[in-house]
Write a protein that holds these residues in place. Structure first.
Motif, PDB file in Angstrom:
ATOM      1  N   PHE A   1       0.831  -1.207   0.000  1.00 40.43           N
ATOM      2  CA  PHE A   1       0.000   0.000   0.000  1.00 40.43           C
ATOM      3  C   PHE A   1       0.867   1.260   0.000  1.00 40.43           C
ATOM      4  O   PHE A   1       0.562   2.232  -0.682  1.00 40.43           O
ATOM      5  CB  PHE A   1      -0.961   0.022   1.203  1.00 40.43           C
ATOM      6  N   ASP A   2       1.929   1.235   0.775  1.00 38.20           N
ATOM      7  CA  ASP A   2       2.837   2.374   0.835  1.00 38.20           C
ATOM      8  C   ASP A   2       3.406   2.670  -0.558  1.00 38.20           C
ATOM      9  O   ASP A   2       3.425   3.833  -0.994  1.00 38.20           O
ATOM     10  CB  ASP A   2       3.959   2.092   1.833  1.00 38.20           C
ATOM     11  N   ALA A   3       3.830   1.646  -1.263  1.00 37.28           N
ATOM     12  CA  ALA A   3       4.370   1.824  -2.617  1.00 37.28           C
ATOM     13  C   ALA A   3       3.290   2.334  -3.572  1.00 37.28           C
ATOM     14  O   ALA A   3       3.550   3.196  -4.418  1.00 37.28           O
ATOM     15  CB  ALA A   3       4.951   0.509  -3.123  1.00 37.28           C
TER      16      ALA A   3
ATOM     17  N   TYR B   1       0.524   4.149  -2.791  1.00 40.20           N
ATOM     18  CA  TYR B   1       0.219   5.549  -2.488  1.00 40.20           C
ATOM     19  C   TYR B   1       1.350   6.471  -2.945  1.00 40.20           C
ATOM     20  O   TYR B   1       1.103   7.559  -3.453  1.00 40.20           O
ATOM     21  CB  TYR B   1      -0.039   5.749  -0.993  1.00 40.20           C
ATOM     22  N   LEU B   2       2.566   6.035  -2.780  1.00 38.79           N
ATOM     23  CA  LEU B   2       3.706   6.836  -3.212  1.00 38.79           C
ATOM     24  C   LEU B   2       3.653   7.052  -4.720  1.00 38.79           C
ATOM     25  O   LEU B   2       3.870   8.165  -5.210  1.00 38.79           O
ATOM     26  CB  LEU B   2       5.009   6.152  -2.807  1.00 38.79           C
ATOM     27  N   THR B   3       3.313   6.022  -5.456  1.00 40.05           N
ATOM     28  CA  THR B   3       3.188   6.125  -6.912  1.00 40.05           C
ATOM     29  C   THR B   3       2.022   7.032  -7.298  1.00 40.05           C
ATOM     30  O   THR B   3       2.144   7.866  -8.196  1.00 40.05           O
ATOM     31  CB  THR B   3       2.976   4.723  -7.532  1.00 40.05           C
ATOM     32  N   GLN B   4       0.892   6.876  -6.619  1.00 36.84           N
ATOM     33  CA  GLN B   4      -0.301   7.663  -6.951  1.00 36.84           C
ATOM     34  C   GLN B   4      -0.163   9.142  -6.601  1.00 36.84           C
ATOM     35  O   GLN B   4      -0.560  10.005  -7.373  1.00 36.84           O
ATOM     36  CB  GLN B   4      -1.527   7.101  -6.226  1.00 36.84           C
ATOM     37  N   PHE B   5       0.409   9.442  -5.434  1.00 36.80           N
ATOM     38  CA  PHE B   5       0.430  10.815  -4.935  1.00 36.80           C
ATOM     39  C   PHE B   5       1.730  11.553  -5.233  1.00 36.80           C
ATOM     40  O   PHE B   5       1.749  12.782  -5.251  1.00 36.80           O
ATOM     41  CB  PHE B   5       0.195  10.856  -3.422  1.00 36.80           C
ATOM     42  N   GLY B   6       2.809  10.821  -5.384  1.00 42.44           N
ATOM     43  CA  GLY B   6       4.122  11.446  -5.490  1.00 42.44           C
ATOM     44  C   GLY B   6       4.688  11.648  -4.088  1.00 42.44           C
ATOM     45  O   GLY B   6       3.941  11.717  -3.107  1.00 42.44           O
ATOM     46  N   GLU B   7       6.004  11.762  -4.004  1.00 43.61           N
ATOM     47  CA  GLU B   7       6.694  11.832  -2.712  1.00 43.61           C
ATOM     48  C   GLU B   7       6.230  13.003  -1.841  1.00 43.61           C
ATOM     49  O   GLU B   7       5.876  12.826  -0.683  1.00 43.61           O
ATOM     50  CB  GLU B   7       8.210  11.940  -2.944  1.00 43.61           C
ATOM     51  N   GLU B   8       6.222  14.213  -2.410  1.00 45.20           N
ATOM     52  CA  GLU B   8       5.896  15.399  -1.615  1.00 45.20           C
ATOM     53  C   GLU B   8       4.464  15.364  -1.084  1.00 45.20           C
ATOM     54  O   GLU B   8       4.234  15.570   0.108  1.00 45.20           O
ATOM     55  CB  GLU B   8       6.097  16.664  -2.455  1.00 45.20           C
TER      56      GLU B   8
END
Length: 183
Positions: free
Chosen positions: A137-139, A141-148
């Motif tokens: 899930f973390d990966a 969300y990171l892909t969907q939202f971007g790091e910032e």
């Protein structure tokens, strides 16, 4: 007893770390260990090193289902940790453990040699599954939202859940127009 992996050799008496009695296959170097023997000698084991990302241990793993060399029934496979896909084979009827070549060393490298009995519990296996799901899930969300944006929304989430009026704050955020009396 015949080796459950290679089926070409018989298991011979041996020891793990010169402490725990086991049966070893001379052909594939796998070990058959009775959980009772492990528990009886666990306190005599050398202290395990803590897990390190940099430890590389050569080990094999039986991907196919294995038959218990005592009962002839299928053994169950249990993941040892979230950090490796390696699985140990357990015969629940006799509490016998099959470890392929190098798996004992892998357990020691991951700091798990003194926790072998815990690996086969529902709690241990559930923690591995939950941790793996969390990482996925973390990966995602990171892909969907971007790091910032992902870091920002995580900090907002922490603040919101700790706030005494979190339900009202959530309602405010979810309302199309929180300043309107009309939905």
């Amino acid at each position: 007893m015949q080796c459950p992996k290679c089926k070409t050799d018989t298991l011979q008496p041996s020891t793990l770390d010169n402490v725990i009695p086991c049966q070893t296959c001379k052909s594939c170097s796998g070990d058959w260990l009775m959980l009772e023997d492990y528990l009886n000698h666990k306190k005599q084991l050398p202290v395990s090193d803590k897990y390190s990302d940099h430890v590389v241990v050569e080990s094999e793993e039986s991907r196919l289902a294995l038959l218990c060399p005592v009962t002839g029934t299928l053994m169950l496979k249990f993941r040892i940790s979230k950090d490796t896909d390696h699985r140990l084979d357990l015969s629940p009827k006799v509490n016998g453990i099959w470890m392929d070549k190098g798996e004992w060393e892998l357990l020691k490298a991951h700091g798990l040699a003194d926790k072998l009995n815990s690996i086969f519990t529902d709690v241990w296996q559930r923690q591995i599954r939950e941790s793996a799901a969390r990482e996925q899930f973390d990966a995602l969300y990171l892909t969907q939202f971007g790091e910032e944006d992902y870091q920002k929304i995580k900090s907002i989430r922490v603040w919101l859940h700790q706030h005494s009026q979190k339900d009202r704050l959530k309602a405010f955020l979810l309302a199309d127009d929180p300043w309107s009396a009309i939905k």
